[in-house]
Design a protein around this motif. Structure first.
Motif, PDB file in Angstrom:
ATOM      1  N   SER A  66       0.842  -1.189   0.000  1.00 27.39           N
ATOM      2  CA  SER A  66       0.000   0.000   0.000  1.00 27.39           C
ATOM      3  C   SER A  66       0.880   1.242   0.000  1.00 27.39           C
ATOM      4  O   SER A  66       1.938   1.269   0.635  1.00 27.39           O
ATOM      5  N   PRO A  67       0.469   2.297  -0.703  1.00 28.16           N
ATOM      6  CA  PRO A  67       1.274   3.527  -0.695  1.00 28.16           C
ATOM      7  C   PRO A  67       1.382   4.163   0.686  1.00 28.16           C
ATOM      8  O   PRO A  67       2.291   4.949   0.932  1.00 28.16           O
ATOM      9  N   SER A  68       0.495   3.795   1.595  1.00 25.79           N
ATOM     10  CA  SER A  68       0.533   4.353   2.953  1.00 25.79           C
ATOM     11  C   SER A  68       1.130   3.379   3.966  1.00 25.79           C
ATOM     12  O   SER A  68       1.067   3.635   5.167  1.00 25.79           O
ATOM     13  N   PHE A  69       1.710   2.281   3.499  1.00 26.10           N
ATOM     14  CA  PHE A  69       2.287   1.287   4.407  1.00 26.10           C
ATOM     15  C   PHE A  69       3.399   1.897   5.260  1.00 26.10           C
ATOM     16  O   PHE A  69       4.238   2.655   4.770  1.00 26.10           O
ATOM     17  N   VAL A  70       3.381   1.556   6.560  1.00 23.59           N
ATOM     18  CA  VAL A  70       4.401   2.015   7.503  1.00 23.59           C
ATOM     19  C   VAL A  70       4.966   0.787   8.214  1.00 23.59           C
ATOM     20  O   VAL A  70       4.201  -0.009   8.759  1.00 23.59           O
ATOM     21  N   PRO A  71       6.280   0.615   8.238  1.00 27.04           N
ATOM     22  CA  PRO A  71       6.863  -0.528   8.949  1.00 27.04           C
ATOM     23  C   PRO A  71       6.452  -0.534  10.414  1.00 27.04           C
ATOM     24  O   PRO A  71       6.228   0.517  11.034  1.00 27.04           O
ATOM     25  N   ASN A 191      -2.367  -4.572  15.593  1.00 25.86           N
ATOM     26  CA  ASN A 191      -1.881  -4.263  14.246  1.00 25.86           C
ATOM     27  C   ASN A 191      -0.481  -3.663  14.267  1.00 25.86           C
ATOM     28  O   ASN A 191      -0.107  -2.904  13.368  1.00 25.86           O
ATOM     29  N   GLY A 192       0.281  -4.002  15.281  1.00 27.35           N
ATOM     30  CA  GLY A 192       1.691  -3.666  15.291  1.00 27.35           C
ATOM     31  C   GLY A 192       2.051  -2.282  15.779  1.00 27.35           C
ATOM     32  O   GLY A 192       3.216  -1.868  15.653  1.00 27.35           O
ATOM     33  N   PHE A 193       1.108  -1.564  16.369  1.00 30.28           N
ATOM     34  CA  PHE A 193       1.407  -0.250  16.920  1.00 30.28           C
ATOM     35  C   PHE A 193       1.974  -0.393  18.334  1.00 30.28           C
ATOM     36  O   PHE A 193       1.593  -1.302  19.080  1.00 30.28           O
ATOM     37  N   THR A 194       2.852   0.514  18.700  1.00 23.14           N
ATOM     38  CA  THR A 194       3.278   0.671  20.086  1.00 23.14           C
ATOM     39  C   THR A 194       2.556   1.884  20.642  1.00 23.14           C
ATOM     40  O   THR A 194       2.650   2.977  20.073  1.00 23.14           O
ATOM     41  N   LYS A 265       8.769  10.250  15.846  1.00 22.76           N
ATOM     42  CA  LYS A 265       7.554  11.026  15.635  1.00 22.76           C
ATOM     43  C   LYS A 265       6.375  10.064  15.455  1.00 22.76           C
ATOM     44  O   LYS A 265       6.459   9.101  14.689  1.00 22.76           O
ATOM     45  N   PRO A 266       5.268  10.279  16.150  1.00 19.97           N
ATOM     46  CA  PRO A 266       4.120   9.372  16.016  1.00 19.97           C
ATOM     47  C   PRO A 266       3.514   9.436  14.619  1.00 19.97           C
ATOM     48  O   PRO A 266       3.663  10.425  13.896  1.00 19.97           O
ATOM     49  N   ILE A 267       2.797   8.368  14.285  1.00 19.72           N
ATOM     50  CA  ILE A 267       1.945   8.410  13.093  1.00 19.72           C
ATOM     51  C   ILE A 267       0.470   8.464  13.502  1.00 19.72           C
ATOM     52  O   ILE A 267      -0.404   8.616  12.654  1.00 19.72           O
ATOM     53  N   PHE A 268       0.209   8.351  14.813  1.00 17.74           N
ATOM     54  CA  PHE A 268      -1.163   8.396  15.321  1.00 17.74           C
ATOM     55  C   PHE A 268      -1.139   9.165  16.634  1.00 17.74           C
ATOM     56  O   PHE A 268      -0.345   8.852  17.519  1.00 17.74           O
ATOM     57  N   ALA A 269      -1.979  10.184  16.750  1.00 20.65           N
ATOM     58  CA  ALA A 269      -2.063  10.969  17.983  1.00 20.65           C
ATOM     59  C   ALA A 269      -3.517  11.180  18.340  1.00 20.65           C
ATOM     60  O   ALA A 269      -4.355  11.468  17.482  1.00 20.65           O
ATOM     61  N   SER A 270      -3.808  11.063  19.631  1.00 13.63           N
ATOM     62  CA  SER A 270      -5.182  11.175  20.110  1.00 13.63           C
ATOM     63  C   SER A 270      -5.219  12.060  21.345  1.00 13.63           C
ATOM     64  O   SER A 270      -4.461  11.852  22.292  1.00 13.63           O
ATOM     65  N   GLY A 271      -6.113  13.046  21.328  1.00 17.43           N
ATOM     66  CA  GLY A 271      -6.264  13.948  22.462  1.00 17.43           C
ATOM     67  C   GLY A 271      -7.660  14.531  22.500  1.00 17.43           C
ATOM     68  O   GLY A 271      -8.530  14.180  21.691  1.00 17.43           O
ATOM     69  N   ASN A 272      -7.886  15.450  23.443  1.00 12.13           N
ATOM     70  CA  ASN A 272      -9.224  16.013  23.593  1.00 12.13           C
ATOM     71  C   ASN A 272      -9.241  17.508  23.873  1.00 12.13           C
ATOM     72  O   ASN A 272     -10.327  18.082  24.005  1.00 12.13           O
ATOM     73  N   SER A 273      -8.079  18.151  23.955  1.00  7.80           N
ATOM     74  CA  SER A 273      -8.073  19.550  24.371  1.00  7.80           C
ATOM     75  C   SER A 273      -7.016  20.345  23.615  1.00  7.80           C
ATOM     76  O   SER A 273      -6.199  19.783  22.874  1.00  7.80           O
ATOM     77  N   ASP A 274      -7.022  21.648  23.847  1.00  4.75           N
ATOM     78  CA  ASP A 274      -5.989  22.496  23.258  1.00  4.75           C
ATOM     79  C   ASP A 274      -4.605  22.163  23.806  1.00  4.75           C
ATOM     80  O   ASP A 274      -3.593  22.473  23.175  1.00  4.75           O
TER      81      ASP A 274
END
Length: 344
Positions: A66-71, A191-194, A265-274
């Protein structure tokens, strides 16, 4: 606390076809056709844009070719804690821990009866306590968090979690974690995320319990800290907490903390505030691609509804930037079938 998840497991077997073997005709043995209903990895999420976007992103980064594949080594996911993995109203849970600690320590500190912010706290005057601002809250944290060894502080946190109850739900504070986010953490790791916590909360306040609740071990927790020192302690070495700030892991401090403690640097970030905005911006700059996920508190019946004007977990600039940049925003009232594990 052992959180029971994946309670919606379903297995459906269809089309099992049997036939007799005709020895004279030398008929081949029949093939057995089995159809299996694939388990929903996010069963507490309603079908909608947020869930679809998460699944599409995970499938893209994990599909080779996939063009968006990340090791796998680069699949780093960071999560804010307060208001994102567990509730934060009517005020941050660590503040309640500090308040309870100060009350327990008060008999040994008669001077607190006439000294702010301790006076306001002991008199139950939350308005006066909040008027002391950040400086007053830091004084409470210093008084309630320092002077102990790391082991003593961990024991104090664990004892508080066993005995303290939330004023609205009458549940232990670490029961007020979000079931849909627990599923998301499991889904990413499968799915292999830390997964890392990157929170403005105290690192030593979170580390005693995050692995049991979230499956995130202590070394994957990044948070604010006070200074510590090594004490040989007559051959019984300890780390002792000092009454001095070391690092604030909030706002612009979050990318700094990620760089300092994670190193990728993360590829996924999750938060709820400024307070999470700079973490989102930092993640969005990842050339490998990125997914930014904001939780919008819109459910006044099952939890709380707040955003732009809230003094706790305010979401203003972050909401605007999410809308402008096409980041995914969870509408808690619409996107989540349930909020807490105890609702199961």
């Amino acid at each position: 606390m052992k959180v029971i998840q994946n309670t919606f497991l379903l297995f459906l077997f269809l089309g099992l076809i049997w036939s007799c073997r005709d020895q004279d005709a030398n008929i081949a043995a029949p093939e057995y056709e089995v159809a299996v209903l694939v388990e929903d990895p996010l069963p507490s999420w309603n079908e909608g844009p947020a869930k679809q976007a998460i699944v599409a992103f995970v499938e893209g980064v994990t599909t080779e070719g996939s063009p968006s594949f990340v090791p796998e080594a680069d699949r780093i996911a960071t999560f804010d804690n307060d208001g994102n993995l567990w509730s934060e109203q009517p005020y941050y849970f660590q503040l309640q821990f500090a308040i309870d600690r100060v009350k327990a320590m008060a008999p040994d500190h008669p001077e607190w009866k006439s000294k702010q912010p301790f006076k306001a706290l002991l008199e139950g005057d939350m308005e006066a306590l909040m008027a002391e601002g950040e400086a007053g809250l830091i004084k409470l944290v210093m008084a309630s968090h320092s002077g102990m060894t790391s082991e003593e502080f961990e024991a104090a946190v664990n004892n508080w979690l066993k005995t303290a109850r939330h004023p609205r739900f009458n549940q232990p504070y670490n029961s007020l974690v979000y079931q849909p986010m627990l599923e998301l953490l499991d889904y990413l790791r499968a799915n292999g995320f830390t997964t890392f916590i990157v929170s403005g909360g105290g690192i030593d306040f979170m580390r005693p319990w995050t692995e049991g609740v979230y499956g995130i071990p202590p070394h994957q927790v990044v948070g604010s800290s006070i200074k510590t020192e090594f004490d040989y302690n007559d051959g019984n070495p300890v780390i002792r907490k000092l009454p001095e700030l070391d690092f604030i892991d909030d706002k612009a401090g979050k990318p700094v903390g990620i760089h300092k403690y994670i190193g990728k640097k993360p590829i996924f970030a999750s938060g709820n505030s400024d307070g999470d905005l700079q973490m989102m911006q930092y993640t969005a700059s990842n050339p490998k691609g990125a997914f930014m996920l904001y939780l919008h508190h819109t459910d006044s019946e099952r939890e709380w509804a707040y955003d732009r004007d809230s003094h706790i977990g305010g979401l203003d600039k972050g909401l605007d930037e999410a809308q402008k940049n096409g980041w995914t925003v969870i509408d808690m009232a619409k996107d989540w079938k349930m909020i807490y594990p105890f609702e199961l």
